[in-house]
Design an enzyme around this catalytic site. Sequence first.
Site, PDB file in Angstrom:
ATOM      1  N   HIS A   1       0.837  -1.195   0.000  1.00  0.00           N
ATOM      2  CA  HIS A   1       0.000   0.000   0.000  1.00  0.00           C
ATOM      3  C   HIS A   1       0.875   1.248   0.000  1.00  0.00           C
ATOM      4  O   HIS A   1       2.098   1.157   0.099  1.00  0.00           O
ATOM      5  CB  HIS A   1      -0.913   0.011   1.231  1.00  0.00           C
ATOM      6  CG  HIS A   1      -0.137   0.143   2.509  1.00  0.00           C
ATOM      7  ND1 HIS A   1       0.274  -0.950   3.250  1.00  0.00           N
ATOM      8  CD2 HIS A   1       0.352   1.228   3.194  1.00  0.00           C
ATOM      9  CE1 HIS A   1       0.944  -0.542   4.314  1.00  0.00           C
ATOM     10  NE2 HIS A   1       1.009   0.775   4.301  1.00  0.00           N
TER      11      HIS A   1
ATOM     12  N   HIS B   1      -5.967  -1.242   3.679  1.00  0.00           N
ATOM     13  CA  HIS B   1      -5.885  -0.085   2.792  1.00  0.00           C
ATOM     14  C   HIS B   1      -4.963  -0.374   1.625  1.00  0.00           C
ATOM     15  O   HIS B   1      -3.917  -1.003   1.782  1.00  0.00           O
ATOM     16  CB  HIS B   1      -5.440   1.196   3.522  1.00  0.00           C
ATOM     17  CG  HIS B   1      -4.173   1.075   4.305  1.00  0.00           C
ATOM     18  ND1 HIS B   1      -4.015   0.202   5.337  1.00  0.00           N
ATOM     19  CD2 HIS B   1      -2.992   1.745   4.220  1.00  0.00           C
ATOM     20  CE1 HIS B   1      -2.807   0.326   5.858  1.00  0.00           C
ATOM     21  NE2 HIS B   1      -2.166   1.238   5.200  1.00  0.00           N
TER      22      HIS B   1
ATOM     23  N   TYR C   1       8.633   1.588  10.454  1.00  0.00           N
ATOM     24  CA  TYR C   1       8.915   2.576   9.410  1.00  0.00           C
ATOM     25  C   TYR C   1      10.411   2.848   9.378  1.00  0.00           C
ATOM     26  O   TYR C   1      11.042   2.972  10.425  1.00  0.00           O
ATOM     27  CB  TYR C   1       8.229   3.916   9.709  1.00  0.00           C
ATOM     28  CG  TYR C   1       6.746   3.903   9.584  1.00  0.00           C
ATOM     29  CD1 TYR C   1       6.136   3.807   8.342  1.00  0.00           C
ATOM     30  CD2 TYR C   1       5.939   4.021  10.711  1.00  0.00           C
ATOM     31  CE1 TYR C   1       4.746   3.813   8.229  1.00  0.00           C
ATOM     32  CE2 TYR C   1       4.550   4.028  10.606  1.00  0.00           C
ATOM     33  CZ  TYR C   1       3.965   3.918   9.357  1.00  0.00           C
ATOM     34  OH  TYR C   1       2.604   3.930   9.249  1.00  0.00           O
TER      35      TYR C   1
END
Lengths: 304, 304, 304, 304
Positions: free
Chosen positions: C148, C197, C252
């Site tokens: 995504h 998502h 991340y």
Amino acid sequence: MGVIRLGYVHLRVTDLEEARRHYEDILGLKVVHEEFGKLYLKAWDEWDHHHLVLEEGGTGLSKFGFKVTGPESLEKFEKSIAAFGCTVNRMSKGENYAVGEGLRTELPSGHVMELYYEIEYVGTEVGTLNPHPRPKELRGIGAPALDHMLLSAERPDILERFFTECMDFRVSERVVSELGENGELIGTWMFVTHKTHDIAFIQGKDKMFHHMGYKLMDWSAIRHAGEILGMNDVSVGFGPDIHGLSRGQTIYFFDPAGNRNEVFAGGYEAFRDWPTITWTADQLLRAVGHIGREMKENHFTVLT
Amino acid sequence: MGVIRLGYVHLRVTDLEEARRHYEDILGLKVVHEEFGKLYLKAWDEWDHHHLVLEEGGTGLSKFGFKVTGPESLEKFEKSIAAFGCTVNRMSKGENYAVGEGLRTELPSGHVMELYYEIEYVGTEVGTLNPHPRPKELRGIGAPALDHMLLSAERPDILERFFTECMDFRVSERVVSELGENGELIGTWMFVTHKTHDIAFIQGKDKMFHHMGYKLMDWSAIRHAGEILGMNDVSVGFGPDIHGLSRGQTIYFFDPAGNRNEVFAGGYEAFRDWPTITWTADQLLRAVGHIGREMKENHFTVLT
Amino acid sequence: MGVIRLGYVHLRVTDLEEARRHYEDILGLKVVHEEFGKLYLKAWDEWDHHHLVLEEGGTGLSKFGFKVTGPESLEKFEKSIAAFGCTVNRMSKGENYAVGEGLRTELPSGHVMELYYEIEYVGTEVGTLNPHPRPKELRGIGAPALDHMLLSAERPDILERFFTECMDFRVSERVVSELGENGELIGTWMFVTHKTHDIAFIQGKDKMFHHMGYKLMDWSAIRHAGEILGMNDVSVGFGPDIHGLSRGQTIYFFDPAGNRNEVFAGGYEAFRDWPTITWTADQLLRAVGHIGREMKENHFTVLT
Amino acid sequence: MGVIRLGYVHLRVTDLEEARRHYEDILGLKVVHEEFGKLYLKAWDEWDHHHLVLEEGGTGLSKFGFKVTGPESLEKFEKSIAAFGCTVNRMSKGENYAVGEGLRTELPSGHVMELYYEIEYVGTEVGTLNPHPRPKELRGIGAPALDHMLLSAERPDILERFFTECMDFRVSERVVSELGENGELIGTWMFVTHKTHDIAFIQGKDKMFHHMGYKLMDWSAIRHAGEILGMNDVSVGFGPDIHGLSRGQTIYFFDPAGNRNEVFAGGYEAFRDWPTITWTADQLLRAVGHIGREMKENHFTVLT
């Protein structure tokens, strides 16, 4: 003073090159020394020179060694073993490659056990200065270290006495045929470190080898090992499952010679002030496989 | 002969009922005894009566105890501690609820340490006969057992000497300001079992408490703990992450009084014949958090 | 008929060779094609020719593409996008290497989006006949596939309207400044597959890129990724943690040019008949990090 | 327009109270409605009223339902099913408790399938406003949702044609007796969402039920499920292991009536533009169990 850990296993294999591929490519060990008919291997998180010597010819256990703290341990164990009634001899530095002086004895089960306190120092693959948590490159399963060994004996009760009386081991868990006076000892799991077991014996033929176990980080490492085993068509004997006995998470599989290996994760930390856990034979399948509770006949019968 | 394990921690908390909810509902411990201003708690996989005594009033460490093998250990440590120059007193059976006779000493850092060899036996929640691998019902994190403790001291080097010279501990890892002669000892991690550390000291104010650690099964148990912490709005100090030092997988969080707890998984098995690992201060963030390498200022400054 | 999945991302990087090392050695992607100033990469579990084109010069998103079912989807979207008031142009086969004809439009946020239905077929690394569950050899993190993308937009509400009205997406979760009429849309997470998502927009400068996410198997793969990131000194922005929003398990980190990547595991399976989940801004830290609830300022401010 | 997901399964059980304990205490489902001889259950992460109806009397599948998008889907499927040559009837709102109007048909394998687009809305246990990633309290395995179903049919090839031609499913994986023209279809795995399979058929007696699968988060949840199964003496058929086919991580076990359940984690995300994977019968054991490659005879023979 006493035993530090299971130090090395000498294992007979029918074909040394096949065995090399298995222990290097599948388990991820490294060959640190070769001589005619023998390969010496270590795992990435071990400091000592080797924990495995593959000896060409036959199958099963040739001998094994416990590392002890020093010469004073040798003296102590020389006496205690002799007092138990076993023959014990001195062995010289160099009788085993890279290993110092020690003792050699034949257990009541006929297995040959050595005790030593010196072995060449190699070091782990992450070193001692600001180390990474693991090596950047790992091969196959990437087993960090040897953990324990299970042997068979006609009289596990005598082996239990030997290790607790002579060698200062404690019994973490036992399997008995039934509770009470008529109960016969079917298996005994013993520790001298804080592992759930450093060595164990189950009822069976003397001198035989059931498996040696490698310690993996956790259940996800057990799955990773299973992926490797499957992709390489390694014969799996049992698992993945959770042992009721020891709580270890496990897969058993065979090297090309038919010697059984185990990858093992979890298991509790054992302490010397704890009581022994007892399993009754009617719960044996649960002791071996908490989830599946069924296993191939060969789990109990195939020994090398 | 010697120290068996970190046995109990007496921790001061500002509000006993808030603390009860935290240690029962979040960590999953059980209150085994209550008296005025005190709660005694144990974890499900521990045999001894308690490992935690919550004492109402203030914050931080009141005292802690190591379980030793027997009276002969008390005698040995009584001498070694006195020889080190610390005051050491006998304590009587019953001075601590459910605990037998022992020694009490003040460490060079001002922390009060007790040694004892008897404590009431309660048993684990799975028992000793054909046990399940864990209790059917667990609360919150379901921590199985206390693991280790980290304290602060103005002179960690003296504490390292104390524990290695008097108490037979070994140093698994150290943090130094720099390599070489000018290097100052910033922290020391020591073991007497096969844990990566049973007790550790970092440079800071004397008498202060950094955290006590609970051992969880693995990285998935760390996530499960994180889910519980988040759902209950528990203040998290750091993690999840992997320690470079000890390789432990970790989350730090605070009890309602502000005392720091840790859940800890993994970490290697330490042995007494291994060399000490050294970290240099410039790699400190990596030693604490291999992945994130950044932490709240408070990780080093908040002590109770 | 409609969108199949996020197909490719063209990302600008300051140094192509540094970027190659990052995406090959760290993420484990493979370069399938090179041309002057561009590298085309795919992941091991993807069938299509590439999902990533690295373009030398600058940072941030150059453009991205959704794969659609066929020419009839192009026609439908050409109309719906024009009806929304955006400019939409046909693009020819070959304008993108290995990619067939399609559409190109500029989103209301200024990002360039392409739609196409043909791309050269390469196949996964495990093939279509009696496949292994994963390749025998994986590099670094070994990311199986692109998952995504999160972009920023001054008006996320307009992007939400664009994707739901023109492109047949559904909103899985939203962050609003407050409940009720005065609530402003701060972020919107939308899906067209069953992912939590496929694309998301948070409030921020137009045309900017927050991150692209790679799907890993589970929490143990997140830790494995963290080990790789740490051993290679990759700058980590946040994590490991669990997102409250999407329930994804996450780390991340940044590529050498400063573009943010994410490794992502878990997350629920979204269905079109489900209601949208709403987060209020006061719970934003919990939406991002269920456990840690604190993050570097840069998580919201650093965009490329 | 089309099928949204496998919505409900009506399963016959010999003893309703035994079945209640199994599905509530072991799988962690909740009874949402009871009527004479029937229990309606849902899982915590499902929005719809129920996914399971236990019907007292006998064993095996009574019927099952796919949720579709709306009345226009009913019309479309009414035609496509009739065109295939199957009888299809309208069913009225209320024929199934809490379920709206729909279609009922008998598959070529004799199984009864229903299609519907309305079912009472209950909501998940975490809600739609700032939700936790899971409920604070979970029972037993805590299965979040129904995932898929495997049935047997004398002619899987006809079922494959039925679902692909009438219902818009795609085939993710197939097992054939051999490659080439003489190859017979032994099993077919089909999807309409992005699961590796929503429904599958293997060669066997018509009208029979092999298992229904519940989706767990990951391999650690599979182990957790195994702990629960073992502690409750639930009969396990196979696993834990990794499927080669679908890559799912799995344990099969039986409810007290002998109906097979599966807990399933992992598996790839399937897309409609992907080629079908083929397994040859000689690799069947690997398709079922990548690691263990051996299974009880009953895995293929026990159907209900």
